[in-house]
Design a protein around this motif. Sequence first.
Motif, mmCIF file in Angstrom:
data_model
loop_
_atom_site.group_PDB
_atom_site.id
_atom_site.type_symbol
_atom_site.label_atom_id
_atom_site.label_comp_id
_atom_site.label_asym_id
_atom_site.label_seq_id
_atom_site.Cartn_x
_atom_site.Cartn_y
_atom_site.Cartn_z
ATOM 1 N N VAL A 1 0.841 -1.200 0.000
ATOM 2 C CA VAL A 1 0.000 0.000 0.000
ATOM 3 C C VAL A 1 0.878 1.252 0.000
ATOM 4 O O VAL A 1 0.438 2.337 0.395
ATOM 5 N N GLU A 2 2.112 1.104 -0.451
ATOM 6 C CA GLU A 2 3.052 2.233 -0.402
ATOM 7 C C GLU A 2 2.662 3.345 -1.360
ATOM 8 O O GLU A 2 3.036 4.506 -1.153
ATOM 9 N N ARG A 3 1.935 3.024 -2.399
ATOM 10 C CA ARG A 3 1.539 4.057 -3.370
ATOM 11 C C ARG A 3 0.784 5.192 -2.695
ATOM 12 O O ARG A 3 0.757 6.316 -3.206
ATOM 13 N N TRP A 4 0.179 4.908 -1.566
ATOM 14 C CA TRP A 4 -0.651 5.899 -0.882
ATOM 15 C C TRP A 4 0.027 6.497 0.349
ATOM 16 O O TRP A 4 -0.622 7.161 1.135
ATOM 17 N N ARG A 5 1.352 6.283 0.451
ATOM 18 C CA ARG A 5 2.053 6.934 1.558
ATOM 19 C C ARG A 5 3.546 7.136 1.302
ATOM 20 O O ARG A 5 4.247 7.646 2.170
ATOM 21 N N SER A 6 4.039 6.770 0.107
ATOM 22 C CA SER A 6 5.466 6.951 -0.134
ATOM 23 C C SER A 6 5.758 7.008 -1.632
ATOM 24 O O SER A 6 4.906 6.699 -2.456
ATOM 25 N N ASP A 7 6.983 7.383 -1.956
ATOM 26 C CA ASP A 7 7.454 7.404 -3.353
ATOM 27 C C ASP A 7 7.971 6.012 -3.691
ATOM 28 O O ASP A 7 9.173 5.764 -3.790
ATOM 29 N N LEU B 1 2.193 14.462 2.456
ATOM 30 C CA LEU B 1 0.757 14.752 2.368
ATOM 31 C C LEU B 1 -0.019 13.915 3.370
ATOM 32 O O LEU B 1 -0.872 14.435 4.111
ATOM 33 N N ARG B 2 0.261 12.611 3.422
ATOM 34 C CA ARG B 2 -0.462 11.778 4.387
ATOM 35 C C ARG B 2 -0.137 12.194 5.819
ATOM 36 O O ARG B 2 -1.022 12.245 6.675
ATOM 37 N N ALA B 3 1.128 12.504 6.079
ATOM 38 C CA ALA B 3 1.497 12.934 7.433
ATOM 39 C C ALA B 3 0.781 14.227 7.812
ATOM 40 O O ALA B 3 0.338 14.388 8.963
ATOM 41 N N ALA B 4 0.645 15.146 6.850
ATOM 42 C CA ALA B 4 -0.048 16.406 7.133
ATOM 43 C C ALA B 4 -1.518 16.158 7.461
ATOM 44 O O ALA B 4 -2.074 16.755 8.393
ATOM 45 N N TYR C 1 -9.226 11.637 2.826
ATOM 46 C CA TYR C 1 -8.354 10.477 2.629
ATOM 47 C C TYR C 1 -8.710 9.679 1.375
ATOM 48 O O TYR C 1 -8.175 8.585 1.169
ATOM 49 N N THR C 2 -9.592 10.174 0.529
ATOM 50 C CA THR C 2 -9.953 9.460 -0.695
ATOM 51 C C THR C 2 -8.690 9.078 -1.478
ATOM 52 O O THR C 2 -7.828 9.916 -1.740
ATOM 53 N N SER C 3 -8.595 7.819 -1.867
ATOM 54 C CA SER C 3 -7.330 7.248 -2.349
ATOM 55 C C SER C 3 -6.762 7.942 -3.578
ATOM 56 O O SER C 3 -5.540 7.981 -3.771
ATOM 57 N N TRP D 1 -3.569 10.258 -3.891
ATOM 58 C CA TRP D 1 -2.187 9.777 -3.919
ATOM 59 C C TRP D 1 -1.869 8.970 -5.178
ATOM 60 O O TRP D 1 -0.702 8.679 -5.424
ATOM 61 N N PHE D 2 -2.881 8.613 -5.951
ATOM 62 C CA PHE D 2 -2.683 7.606 -6.995
ATOM 63 C C PHE D 2 -1.810 8.111 -8.138
ATOM 64 O O PHE D 2 -1.019 7.370 -8.711
ATOM 65 N N PHE D 3 -1.955 9.392 -8.475
ATOM 66 C CA PHE D 3 -1.300 9.891 -9.684
ATOM 67 C C PHE D 3 0.045 10.542 -9.348
ATOM 68 O O PHE D 3 0.607 10.298 -8.289
ATOM 69 N N ASP D 4 0.557 11.352 -10.225
ATOM 70 C CA ASP D 4 1.982 11.692 -10.185
ATOM 71 C C ASP D 4 2.317 13.053 -9.581
ATOM 72 O O ASP D 4 3.481 13.317 -9.294
ATOM 73 N N GLU D 5 1.322 13.926 -9.411
ATOM 74 C CA GLU D 5 1.647 15.305 -9.066
ATOM 75 C C GLU D 5 0.662 15.845 -8.028
ATOM 76 O O GLU D 5 -0.542 15.661 -8.149
ATOM 77 N N ILE D 6 1.187 16.513 -7.033
ATOM 78 C CA ILE D 6 0.357 16.991 -5.927
ATOM 79 C C ILE D 6 -0.621 18.080 -6.359
ATOM 80 O O ILE D 6 -1.636 18.306 -5.699
#
Length: 801
Positions: free
Chosen positions: A324-330, A349-352, A428-430, A433-438
């Motif tokens: 599940v790293e895609r939603w909390r890490s690079d 972002l997740r930490a914030a 927290y909608t997934s 985090w799914f795509f490439d740019e904040i």
Amino acid sequence: MSRGFVCIHGHFYQPPRENPWLEAIEPQETAAPYHDWNERIAVECYAPNAWSRILDGDGRITEIVNNYARISFNFGPTLLAWMEARDPGTYQAILQADRESRERFAGHGNALAQGYNHIILPLADARDLTTQVRWGIRDFEHRFGRRPEGMWLPETAADTATLEALAAEGLAFTILAPRQARAVRAPDAEEWTDVDESTIDPSRPYRVELPSGRSLTVFFYDGPLSQAVAFDGMLRSGDAFADRLLAPLEAHDRPSALVHIATDGETFGHHHRHGEMALSWALERIERDPEVELINYGAYLERHPAEWRAEIHDGSSWSCVHGVERWRSDCGCRAGRGPNWTQEWRGPLRAALDGLRDRVRPLWERAAAEIFDDPWAARDGYIDVVLDRGEASLERFFAAHAGRAPEGEERVRALELMELQRHAMLMYTSCGWFFDEISDLETAQVLQYAGRVVELAGLLFDVDVETEFLEDLAAAPSNLPRWGDGRTVYQRTVGRARVELSKVAAHHAVISLFEPGSEEVYGYRVDVEDGHVVESGRTRLAYGRSLVRSAITGRRGRFTSGVLHLGDQNLVGGVRPFRGEQEYQELTSTLRDAFDAGDLPSIVRTLDEHFSAGIHSLRSLFRDEQLRVLDRLLGPALERSTDALERVYEEHSVVLRFLVELDAPLPPGLQRLAEQVLAQRLRSALHPPAVDLDVATDLVREAEQVGAELAEAPVAHAARAAVLAHVQEVAASPDDPARLAAALSAAGLARTLPFDVDLWEAQNVFHELIRSVDAGDLDNGGGERRERLRALGAALRVAVP
């Protein structure tokens, strides 16, 4: 002798896209020509699967089928909420499909529930995990009228706690990716066998026994087959699709073997054009095979309970090979934009968001405990209010969780406390985090939900949680220099989206110049307590007093407004809180006297002095109404320019015809002029209800004569509407020869245009008419009726028996 079973599962989902303050989706330019992405994908996928075509060898429609009645599926609850309001026909077709499947499969429906707003559940804390499952179940019950048997996990992300949450709520099964299986054990085996995605047998269900003593059945879908559907072009041929689905059954000697795949539902039509038709044809093929049974998971499980056991990898999913790293890490999983981009922003972002949640939660618990018997039980029950915000629903909610109905400010506070928690989950909608740019649309959306949490926390607890949140977001780097970091993304996107009551009052004051009587403004209600609109020539003045109330929380404010429109886009005005009757009467008297005297400078000066802190213009309108008002303002100018173009065209049309006959080059300016004028005339001739097919036919011929290429989008839209209107008239009176002849002419005209006209809706109406007419009735009148209907069917590409 049975060779086995086949089940196809479609996960239909789009993230919530509503502005958190308006509770409505604003225009999304990237979805053009549609209003937003929900609307676009509904047209390309959700509706086509409800009315999918099966064609004969000549490309004619022989059957229109509801794919949802023959596949297992889940729809995201937030998507269904949008569909119920904005695409009710498709919404009802989905509900009907589940009812039909229950009749077919002895009470087991095709529809599955889903975690409410697509949070990655293994990354959620225990409170959010429980609420997401309970909200998903309750939303399902509300829509489908039954208890769900299974639940689709967002991104199939799972761990032991997630499976425990499903089992605790009485759910029987879920669907996971094959790589999520860690080990299996046969019924008569004492040892576990390690497996991976290449060695797990997906043709049987598995029971996962949980630490609580409960258990949950897991279906591990066929990974290679599912991947082939999504990425390998299997949907180019319905026959090839069916062959690939049936092939694995040849390798099994168990009549209970199950071939099942799972993929994004948008694969069928949105990602792969006409993919829904390949699906329909494959389902038809499979149903014709006497040795294979099409089935859903609930029906299969009743007949073949899980005998094997399985263990899963905790923190695993179907769309991230790293768990599940895609939603909390690079982690390296990405959509492919920007070759040198990183996703280093994901963790910060997740930490914030976690930090924001944790700072607000204890404040919320203390405040909610002053109103509700059990704040967390109240949050779980608040889904009933989200589903029905009527007064009776609110009364039931408060009776169940507060023992009384709070009034006034306490009632507003109670609802804002619940709304804070709703948005604290939406953030927290997934997809964020799914795509490439904040700065992408999906991440900006979750930041807007966070912005609503920040605002409500300030209103409810009189605290500043935004400063620390912004500091946390500054650690989330953008790949684009103009954005910098998450702090800038938040400030820009939330700043544009945030709506205060005064902004609603300003919007209503401006719109009242053009659309008087409007009381509903998205998620707000505006009650005009005293309103006036006076006009002289092109000049109009609106002034008054109104009460603005949030339809979601009940927060309200009273405002005074004044707006002067000088014509075209020239508009100035203001809004400010109501400060007493005497001041209000003085203002309105001054404005009215100045208007009666034609003293426009005095009006502008008065507005500027009285509303110095809140001056507004057309920019104060929300985007949809802004565009609509601009169209209205530009209407007279466009009419004048159209009249002028008509005159110029008439003066030069003979020359254009002569040049076409000589095969000489056309002057570009005159050619564009002809195209614009004739396209406008054709749209007018095709506009229901006064459709003039003779004029339209002549205009198409004239366009050919003068070398004009008719603009595809507007003309095709007008032709589609004209054909649909005529076919609907035939459906209402199928015995009327004149209506049949007119519909045939409209369809024939559409086919003469130099581009395709979308006849999808007209085909649906006509096909339903043919199905509803008895075969004997088709031959009434010596068979003439059948032949007329056949002719219309031929024009629409619909086969008539």
